[in-house]
Write a protein that holds these residues in place. Structure first.
Motif, PDB file in Angstrom:
ATOM      1  N   ILE A 102     -25.075  34.217 -28.636  1.00 39.71           N
ATOM      2  CA  ILE A 102     -23.802  34.155 -29.425  1.00 39.71           C
ATOM      3  C   ILE A 102     -22.613  34.290 -28.318  1.00 39.71           C
ATOM      4  N   ALA A 103     -22.848  35.187 -27.451  1.00 34.83           N
ATOM      5  CA  ALA A 103     -21.987  35.513 -26.253  1.00 34.83           C
ATOM      6  C   ALA A 103     -21.817  34.228 -25.393  1.00 34.83           C
ATOM      7  N   ALA A 104     -23.007  33.609 -25.166  1.00 36.17           N
ATOM      8  CA  ALA A 104     -22.919  32.368 -24.303  1.00 36.17           C
ATOM      9  C   ALA A 104     -22.354  31.159 -24.975  1.00 36.17           C
ATOM     10  N   ALA A 105     -22.637  31.225 -26.102  1.00 37.08           N
ATOM     11  CA  ALA A 105     -22.409  30.030 -26.964  1.00 37.08           C
ATOM     12  C   ALA A 105     -20.690  30.006 -26.955  1.00 37.08           C
ATOM     13  N   LYS A 106     -20.173  31.419 -27.450  1.00 33.53           N
ATOM     14  CA  LYS A 106     -18.669  31.706 -27.514  1.00 33.53           C
ATOM     15  C   LYS A 106     -18.070  31.375 -26.088  1.00 33.53           C
ATOM     16  N   ALA A 107     -18.529  31.743 -25.035  1.00 37.83           N
ATOM     17  CA  ALA A 107     -18.108  31.710 -23.614  1.00 37.83           C
ATOM     18  C   ALA A 107     -17.939  30.050 -23.097  1.00 37.83           C
ATOM     19  N   GLU A 108     -18.922  29.310 -23.703  1.00 43.35           N
ATOM     20  CA  GLU A 108     -19.117  27.964 -23.578  1.00 43.35           C
ATOM     21  C   GLU A 108     -18.112  27.246 -24.570  1.00 43.35           C
ATOM     22  N   ALA A 109     -17.878  27.637 -25.584  1.00 43.62           N
ATOM     23  CA  ALA A 109     -16.857  27.085 -26.405  1.00 43.62           C
ATOM     24  C   ALA A 109     -15.481  27.498 -25.880  1.00 43.62           C
ATOM     25  N   GLU A 110     -15.244  28.322 -25.449  1.00 39.16           N
ATOM     26  CA  GLU A 110     -13.986  28.852 -24.892  1.00 39.16           C
ATOM     27  C   GLU A 110     -13.721  28.031 -23.521  1.00 39.16           C
ATOM     28  N   GLN A 111     -14.908  27.732 -23.044  1.00 35.07           N
ATOM     29  CA  GLN A 111     -14.657  26.921 -21.777  1.00 35.07           C
ATOM     30  C   GLN A 111     -14.137  25.482 -22.034  1.00 35.07           C
ATOM     31  N   GLU A 112     -15.014  25.165 -23.171  1.00 29.64           N
ATOM     32  CA  GLU A 112     -14.844  23.666 -23.773  1.00 29.64           C
ATOM     33  C   GLU A 112     -13.382  23.493 -24.082  1.00 29.64           C
ATOM     34  N   ALA A 113     -12.867  24.698 -24.939  1.00 32.73           N
ATOM     35  CA  ALA A 113     -11.307  24.601 -25.364  1.00 32.73           C
ATOM     36  C   ALA A 113     -10.471  24.544 -24.272  1.00 32.73           C
ATOM     37  N   VAL A 114     -10.822  25.324 -23.323  1.00 36.23           N
ATOM     38  CA  VAL A 114      -9.889  25.469 -22.090  1.00 36.23           C
ATOM     39  C   VAL A 114      -9.900  23.874 -21.298  1.00 36.23           C
ATOM     40  N   LYS A 115     -11.049  23.416 -21.293  1.00 38.80           N
ATOM     41  CA  LYS A 115     -10.991  21.831 -20.815  1.00 38.80           C
ATOM     42  C   LYS A 115     -10.209  20.914 -21.576  1.00 38.80           C
ATOM     43  N   ARG A 117      -7.926  21.664 -23.623  1.00 38.67           N
ATOM     44  CA  ARG A 117      -6.580  21.914 -23.563  1.00 38.67           C
ATOM     45  C   ARG A 117      -5.876  21.292 -22.304  1.00 38.67           C
ATOM     46  N   GLU A 118      -6.784  21.438 -21.335  1.00 40.41           N
ATOM     47  CA  GLU A 118      -6.314  20.832 -19.916  1.00 40.41           C
ATOM     48  C   GLU A 118      -6.191  19.235 -20.134  1.00 40.41           C
ATOM     49  N   ALA A 119      -7.112  18.704 -20.647  1.00 41.22           N
ATOM     50  CA  ALA A 119      -7.138  17.448 -20.741  1.00 41.22           C
ATOM     51  C   ALA A 119      -6.043  16.799 -21.681  1.00 41.22           C
ATOM     52  N   LEU A 120      -5.869  17.632 -22.630  1.00 36.21           N
ATOM     53  CA  LEU A 120      -4.703  17.380 -23.590  1.00 36.21           C
ATOM     54  C   LEU A 120      -3.392  17.403 -22.980  1.00 36.21           C
ATOM     55  N   ARG A 121      -3.266  18.332 -22.033  1.00 33.92           N
ATOM     56  CA  ARG A 121      -2.028  18.484 -21.447  1.00 33.92           C
ATOM     57  C   ARG A 121      -1.783  17.292 -20.305  1.00 33.92           C
ATOM     58  N   LEU A 127       1.780  10.890 -21.254  1.00 38.09           N
ATOM     59  CA  LEU A 127       2.459  10.143 -22.152  1.00 38.09           C
ATOM     60  C   LEU A 127       3.965  10.423 -22.138  1.00 38.09           C
ATOM     61  N   ALA A 128       4.245  11.745 -21.576  1.00 43.09           N
ATOM     62  CA  ALA A 128       5.801  11.983 -21.604  1.00 43.09           C
ATOM     63  C   ALA A 128       6.367  11.248 -20.327  1.00 43.09           C
ATOM     64  N   ASP A 147       6.772  18.940  -9.311  1.00 48.50           N
ATOM     65  CA  ASP A 147       7.141  20.204  -9.552  1.00 48.50           C
ATOM     66  C   ASP A 147       7.512  20.064 -11.114  1.00 48.50           C
ATOM     67  N   LEU A 148       8.194  18.868 -11.457  1.00 48.33           N
ATOM     68  CA  LEU A 148       8.828  18.718 -12.812  1.00 48.33           C
ATOM     69  C   LEU A 148       7.458  18.466 -13.679  1.00 48.33           C
ATOM     70  N   LEU A 149       6.642  17.828 -13.398  1.00 48.27           N
ATOM     71  CA  LEU A 149       5.265  17.536 -14.319  1.00 48.27           C
ATOM     72  C   LEU A 149       4.711  18.938 -14.370  1.00 48.27           C
ATOM     73  N   ASN A 150       4.324  19.733 -13.432  1.00 44.14           N
ATOM     74  CA  ASN A 150       3.620  20.892 -13.546  1.00 44.14           C
ATOM     75  C   ASN A 150       4.394  21.883 -14.593  1.00 44.14           C
ATOM     76  N   ARG A 151       5.490  22.089 -14.335  1.00 40.74           N
ATOM     77  CA  ARG A 151       6.347  22.895 -15.482  1.00 40.74           C
ATOM     78  C   ARG A 151       6.081  22.426 -16.903  1.00 40.74           C
ATOM     79  N   LEU A 152       6.168  20.791 -16.814  1.00 45.50           N
ATOM     80  CA  LEU A 152       5.966  20.425 -18.107  1.00 45.50           C
ATOM     81  C   LEU A 152       4.550  20.729 -18.800  1.00 45.50           C
ATOM     82  N   LYS A 153       3.399  20.478 -17.823  1.00 50.94           N
ATOM     83  CA  LYS A 153       2.241  21.052 -18.202  1.00 50.94           C
ATOM     84  C   LYS A 153       2.117  22.498 -18.698  1.00 50.94           C
ATOM     85  N   THR A 154       2.776  23.464 -18.294  1.00 56.40           N
ATOM     86  CA  THR A 154       2.598  24.703 -18.607  1.00 56.40           C
ATOM     87  C   THR A 154       3.337  25.006 -19.885  1.00 56.40           C
TER      88      THR A 154
END
Length: 156
Positions: A102-115, A117-121, A127-128, A147-154
């Motif tokens: 379960i912990a491994a699955a949660k960690a993997e799900a968290e990594q997938e969520a982070v990935k 989010r990054e892809a969505l950003r 698009l912006a 710099d402007l694009l990195n600020r927009l991503k964050t």
């Protein structure tokens, strides 16, 4: 007188017969009877001894059977306790393994969520930029405006 002589002759023959019987016949008969009585007495004492030995052997057998029953019951109880302990250990290991999975699955799900989010950003930033290009009607250079694009991503 012949009755007396016959009587005396019969008495003498009778006494000789009694003496002969007492001397030669009676001792082997008494000896045989004594031997027979001794054999019977020995047989009876052997039977009594055998009966006592049988009773003693039966008592020992009962004691050994009782000990064997007690030992078997103890071993059965030990085996049941060991089986229960093994079951509990297996449940514990399974629970630990499940928690790890379960912990491994949660960690993997968290990594997938982070990935994701990054892809969505990245997609939102693209698009912006595209939207800004269309609004400004000219091309926006990504390397110039990094710099402007990195600020927009964050911010997203």
């Amino acid at each position: 007188m012949s009755i007396n002589a016959t009587l005396i002759a019969q008495l003498i023959v009778f006494l000789i017969l009694v003496w002969f019987t007492m001397k030669f016949v009676w001792p082997p008969i008494t000896k045989a009877l004594d031997e027979r009585a001794q054999k019977i007495a020995d047989g009876l004492s052997a039977a009594d001894k055998a009966k006592a030995d049988l009773a003693s052997a039966n008592k020992r057998v009962e004691e050994q059977l009782a000990a064997a029953r007690t030992d078997a019951a103890q071993r059965l109880a030990d085996a049941e306790r060991l089986a229960q302990q093994m079951i509990e250990e297996a449940k514990g290991r399974a629970s630990d393994e499940g928690a790890k999975i379960i912990a491994a699955a949660k960690a993997e799900a968290e990594q997938e969520a982070v990935k994701a989010r990054e892809a969505l950003r990245d997609q939102v930033a693209a698009l912006a930029v595209k939207g800004a290009e269309q609004i400004l009607r000219k091309e926006v250079n990504a390397s110039v405006h990094a710099d402007l694009l990195n600020r927009l991503k964050t911010e997203l």
